[in-house]
Structure formats: C-alpha cells, structure tokens
Design an enzyme around this catalytic site. Structure first.
Site, mmCIF file in Angstrom:
data_model
loop_
_atom_site.group_PDB
_atom_site.id
_atom_site.type_symbol
_atom_site.label_atom_id
_atom_site.label_comp_id
_atom_site.label_asym_id
_atom_site.label_seq_id
_atom_site.Cartn_x
_atom_site.Cartn_y
_atom_site.Cartn_z
ATOM 1 N NE ARG A 156 -3.157 -0.740 -0.841
ATOM 2 C CZ ARG A 156 -2.509 -0.673 0.379
ATOM 3 N NH1 ARG A 156 -1.181 -0.194 0.704
ATOM 4 N NH2 ARG A 156 -3.222 -0.754 1.663
ATOM 5 C CG ASP B 67 -9.843 -4.457 -4.949
ATOM 6 O OD1 ASP B 67 -10.118 -5.116 -4.069
ATOM 7 O OD2 ASP B 67 -8.539 -3.606 -4.684
#
Ligand code: DQQ
Length: 712
Positions: free
Chosen positions: A394, A266
């Site tokens: 998260r 990411d």
C-alpha cells in the site's frame, strides 16, 4: 414536541409481529394516537394526518417480495414537506430501497450481549435532542436479551450523520454505527438499529432508558425545532459550525490543520494546483478513531490558513475501496489533470486505485472504472501476508522522470522486513513491477514500510519510510534501472509523535513536508474530545554541504504576533526565568552555549502551582521531553522521548500549539510531542539551569489561523 400530543403512524408490512405489537402498544399508552399504516400501498396523502411515522421491524424484510415503488415516493414526499420518520432495528435497512441513502447497513441479524447494551454519544452531537436526559453512554437493552439489529460496521452511510457508536457494558464499540440521522427536504429520518426490544424485557433500568430514548427520537422528529447542524457539511458555514462545537477544548490546535471533527491520520495527495495548495488527509467522518477511511480536504493560499473542503474520496460499497480509501499521492497527469493514486482496501486486499479531478477546485473526483489498476502484489516476491491482508502492499509516491512514470509502493517481505517496491509505466494506469528499490537491513527497520516517499533534494535523494513506529530516512542515490538505493546516511525524521509524512513540491522549487501527529492518549479520551490527530507544521527539506536539513517552513514567520521576548539570555546554576508567554500558542527561537556538564530545562505547559508541567531537557547528549508530570489525566502518555544532540552549542526552535510541541534542533533533529494538561491555565514557560548557559532568546505568541473553533 410533547410526546402526549404525538399522532404516530405505525408503519407495517403484513401482520404485526409480537415485538411490533409490544412496541406500538407501549407507544399507544404514551402518545395521543398510534394508528397502523400499511407501507405496501402507501399514497402521499396517507401520512398527512400524522406528526411522525415509525417503522419498528424485528424481521428482515424481503425486498424481493416487497416492492417499494409506491412507498418510496410517498415517504419521500412526506419527508420533503417536513415529515419525520423513525426506522428501528431492521427498519434501518430500508434506507436504501426507500431512496434515503445509497448505502444500507452492512451488519444485520440477531444478537444478545453478556452485558447491557446501548449507545455511546458522539461529542459533536451531544446536544442533539435524541439524547435529552440521557448520559453520554446509555444502555437501552438488558444483558442476554435476544434482539434483532441492523447497523453500519465496515461501511458508513453515504450522507447520514452518525450520532452515536455502540456500547456494551463499559466497552465502547466505536466501529459500530447504529444511530444515524438524515435530512430529506425539510424532513428528518432517524435510524436506530440496535438495543430496542419491547417484547423481551428483563432489565427495567434499561427499559426506562429505552423508552426515554424512543420518545426523544419521536418527539424530535415530530417537533418544529429541527436542528440544522450536520457533521458532514459541504459549505464553509457548515464546517465552521462543526469547528465551533469543539471550540472550548483547550487542546485543539490554533494554527495546525486538524479535521473539523473526527479522525485524521496521514497527509495525502499534497499538490499545488493553479496557485492553491491542496492537502488531503485520511479522515473518518464516523468518529475520532481509525476506520471507514475517506479523504478529507483543505486548501490554502499561504500554507497557514486552511479552508475546509468537502470530502474528496469516499469508499464505494461496490468498489475495491469499500473498506477505505487509504494513503496515496496526487500528481498532474500527462494532460495536466490532477490525478490521485491511492490504496483501496476491501476485505483482505489492498490495491492501487486511480481517481481524476473533475474540476479545478479538486472537489470532484472520478474513480477509474478499471480500479484496481494493479491487480495484485508482485508474484515473484515473498510479500508478507498477515491476518488482515493477503499482501501488505500500500501507499504510493509517484513521479515522472525522463519521460517515464515511476512509483514506489510500501510493502514487507517475509523474513526480511519492510521494503519499497518500484514500478514504472508509460501512463498512470499502466504499471510494470521493476524490483525492490530498498529493503530493511537493520533489525529495527520494521516488518512493513508504509508511506514510502522518494524526493530529489539536488545533492542527494531522500527516501523515507514509516515502519509502524518511526519515520526512517535514507539519504543517498537511487538506481531505477537496476533497482537499488545507495545509502550515504540514515536516521529518523523525528524522534517523537510524528508519522507517515508526505511532501509538497512547491512551484518555487521547495520540498515541504507534513507529518501526522497522532494522539498520545487513550481511545476513550479521544472519543470524549471528539477529534483525533493533526498535521505537523510544514518543514522545508534540503541538503546543505551534503548534510540533511529540516527547518520550519519560512511561511510560518507570518504567524508571529506579539514579540514577547527578545535579547540575551544568561542563566547560572540555580537561576530561573519565567518567560512572558501565555496561551500555549507560541514559537521560541534560542541559540545557546553552555558550560560543559550543564543541564538546561525548558518548562512548558506549567500550571500555576506546578502540578502539571512538561519539561524539554537538554542533557549531556540529548534533548529529552519528560512527560512524567505533564497531565493529571492518567489516560495520557507519560513516555519519555529523546533525540540525540551533540556538543555544548544548541540552536533550537520550538512550536507550541495547545497540545503539541515541535522541536527543531540544529536544523536537523526533530522531536515532536503531544501533551494534554488538564488545566486551561497550565500555560507557564520557564527556563532553569544547573550551570552557566548563555545565548539569545526570541519568543513570539502566534496567531490562530482557523476562522472558528478557537479558544481565545
Ligand atoms: N495509514 C493508511 C495506510 C498507511 C497507514 C491508512 C500509515 O495507507 O499505510 O489510514 O499510517
């Protein structure tokens, strides 16, 4: 160095064990001399007469009972002056008490494997002398041979280069890190923690490989021809050297951001600070697989050329982020200091952590000693518990509105599916749970929402979430008081290989989004390549007339180099046109109208005989990427990808970069694909139609933006 000339100090604490006797006796038959040197009261001059020191230890060392106060400085002095030290089996655990690395191996014990075991060479280190004469995967120990071991598994050394992973039979254990090299002054330390038994030998093929490997280790440590290369560099020159290692790979991107080597997922912490754009990304220095996640860092002045920067965040073996520094964002705090909010993972917990920049280059980050700054997922909710996590909780998107801080965190609810949890606070270290901002309603919305992001596009807000498969977006209005999200429109941000995107708010008021383009090939192909994952081209997100618009960032026009094609395009049934493009680094811009019922095919990555070919097909109601013949490598995906497009007019921009294709259709629908032709000359581009198609076509070859690591 010639092994027969080696003078070896066989380090020891106490009596030699049978295994040490077998190892040192074997070496005595190979080297010029092997002499026992007691570590307990080592003095700096004791090692001066030796080319290399070897500590082979098959029993755990009791550091309570053995005081390294004398040994540590003596060994350090020897190394700083150019000495070489080999640490094998439990010897590898000595790196921490001897002051070589602050992180010791976390997996130690005895093991026996049902198949021969050994090492799997990491691509960027394939030319290391320890691998001379050995295959890329080699076995040093036979099946069913009980042996001591020490290696890194959940953690990585703080500064050593990981040279290889583990191998058992034909299985690659990429998460095992048994072979590490450190630099200490001009000296070198090698730690080889597994598969080295000298006293319990039944497989003689493995024994010969083991002997070669240990002699390579000792010879390379002793010799003057020291390799300067590290794949954990801290300078531009060091990063260039890493990129050079992968320069011959025709799948490496030329104008997309990939990690120097190893793993990227990411995009994180996108922020413009003092005129410089910063992109951080999920990064594993141990190799091209997901694990031991750090934050890699790159900077740019123009959003096109990126400079590699040293790792920004690393897991702390003592901290709540021991197992990884997972995704998060960066904002300027109330004093204007860049601050990261990220997810720390440790055992079965994932919790929010803070770090503050200590310089304006954003290269130094201080983690908040109070981390985690939220202790647990909200208690009043049925937050999903899984085998891996006590609570799926998260990834962070933080913003300030009307004098208050807000954030959303990705999560999932038992029985419902993914959700975005809303928090508010007075400060970045003080959060109160408000409620669920939005939750899954459609059955395909996913069990967990990762990396949620909320953007204010003016006319409407955009909420997007990654649901383990695709990135789902919702256009509408949020309510932060009575938390909820009123959805006007929803869809997918991309119909292909695009995940966990994050956006940058630029100082000129735009939202630019990057996504992770994961690999679409098997893990062993990624290991062989030595790298995995890249970031998309930046997309500009807006709403126009109430409609959601995604278009390539305007900056990308500056990549245009040779204007290879321009003008009208007219195809009729059966006609075929080859475009004047080569090198698989280009942009196409096409505006088309077709006779109803016509299918148009854009052939990409075509080999000269056409045996490899990827097709972008405009069918009646979709754009389809057909990868059924994209590659002769059967470890690559052949899955078809499909994005809906309606009507007989199409405006499309295509960005190709070595192993990526990004398609923007009608400035709204995106389709990203990863393809891996085996042939370097699979770079043909053609157009064919089975009916009449008219329009305009422009094509540009694009320049590469990395100073090194480019196949030209
Ligand atoms: N990747 C990160 C997580 C996130 C996931 C871990 C999405 O924080 O949920 O590398 O790809």
């Amino acid at each position: 160095m010639n092994p027969h000339a080696l003078r070896v100090a066989a380090l020891t604490v106490g009596e030699w064990t049978p295994e040490q006797t077998a190892a040192y006796d074997w070496l005595a038959g190979e080297a010029a001399s092997v002499e026992a040197v007691a570590l307990d009261d080592l003095s700096p001059s004791d090692l001066a007469a030796y080319d290399v020191a070897w500590w082979h230890r098959d029993r755990p060392l009791d550091w309570e009972a053995f005081d390294p106060t004398a040994a540590a400085p003596a060994l350090t002095g020897y190394l700083e002056d150019g000495g070489g030290l080999l640490l094998t089996l439990h010897g590898l655990s000595a790196v921490e008490p001897l002051g070589i690395d602050s992180v010791p191996p976390d997996a130690v014990g005895h093991e026996s494997t049902p198949a021969p075991s050994g090492y799997l060479v990491k691509r960027v280190h394939a030319d290391h002398p320890v691998f001379e004469g050995l295959d890329d995967a080699f076995h040093t120990r036979g099946a069913d041979t009980d042996t001591a071991f020490a290696r890194y598994e959940s953690v990585v050394p703080a500064r050593g280069d990981i040279l290889a992973a583990g191998r058992v039979g034909d299985d690659s254990l990429v998460g095992h890190k048994p072979l590490v090299e450190w630099r200490v002054g001009t000296g070198r330390v090698l730690g080889a923690g597994t598969g080295l038994s000298f006293s319990n030998v039944r497989d003689y093929a493995c024994a010969a490989t083991r002997e070669r490997f240990v002699l390579n280790c000792l010879g390379s440590l002793a010799g003057p021809r020291r390799r300067a290369f590290t794949d954990r560099p801290a300078s531009g020159e060091g990063f260039r050297a890493v990129r050079e290692k992968l320069a011959t790979d025709h799948h490496r991107p030329g104008y997309h951001l990939a990690a120097p080597a190893g793993w990227l997922n990411d995009p994180n912490g996108l922020i413009e600070h003092e005129g410089t754009y910063h992109v951080f990304y999920q990064y594993n220095p141990a190799g091209p697989y997901h694990g031991a996640i750090h934050w890699g860092h790159a900077t740019s002045e123009d959003l096109l050329s990126w400079d590699d920067q040293p790792v920004a965040l690393a897991p702390d073996p003592e901290g709540p982020d021991r197992d990884g520094c997972w995704s998060g964002c960066a904002v300027h705090d109330d004093d204007g200091t860049p601050t990261i909010l990220y997810t720390g993972g440790r055992h079965r917990r994932q919790l929010p952590c803070l770090a503050t920049a200590t310089d304006d280059d954003l290269s130094g980050w201080e983690k908040d000693p109070r981390n985690p700054i939220i202790d647990a997922a909200p208690s009043g909710l049925d937050v999903l518990e899984t085998d891996d996590w006590e609570a799926e909780f998260r990834d962070h998107c933080v913003w300030k509105q009307d004098g208050r801080w807000y954030q959303i965190i990705g999560s999932g609810l038992h029985g419902t599916g993914g959700c975005a949890l809303l928090y508010e606070g007075e400060a970045l270290d003080d959060w109160r749970f408000v409620g669920v901002l939005h939750r899954a309603t459609a059955p395909d919305a996913g069990a967990v929402w990762e990396c949620p992001e909320l953007l204010d596009l003016g006319d409407a807000q955009l909420l997007h979430v990654s649901n383990y498969d695709k990135v789902r977006y919702f256009l509408g209005d949020s309510d932060l008081d009575a938390p909820g999200f009123d959805v006007h429109e929803s869809g997918l941000l991309d119909h292909g290989d695009f995940y966990a995107p994050q956006s940058l708010a630029t100082s000129d008021g735009r939202h630019l989004m990057w996504g992770w383009l994961p690999e679409a090939r098997a893990l062993d192909a990624q290991w062989e390549a030595g790298w995995s994952g890249l970031l998309s081209v930046p997309r500009e997100l807006t709403t126009e007339g109430g409609a959601f618009v995604q278009r390539p960032a305007r900056e990308l026009a500056a990549l245009r180099d040779r204007h290879a094609e321009t003008g009208d395009l007219a195809l009729t049934a059966g006609s075929h046109r080859a475009l004047d493009l080569a090198g698989n680094r280009y942009e196409l811009a096409v505006e088309l109208d077709r006779e109803p019922g016509t299918t148009l095919e854009l052939g990409l990555f075509e080999s000269p005989a056409g045996s490899e070919r990827t097709v972008l097909r405009w069918t009646e109601d979709a754009l389809v990427v057909d990868r059924s013949r994209a590659s002769h490598d059967d470890r690559t995906s052949t899955e078809e990808q499909r994005a809906p497009v309606a009507g007989d007019s199409l405006s499309v921009r295509v960005f190709v970069d070595r192993s990526t294709v990004e398609v923007f259709a009608n400035e709204a629908t995106c389709l990203t694909s990863r393809v891996y032709p085996t042939r370097v000359d699979a770079d043909g581009v053609t157009l064919t139609a089975d009916g009449r198609v008219e329009g305009t076509l422009d094509a540009w070859e694009l320049r590469g933006t990395f100073p090194a690591g480019q196949t030209q």
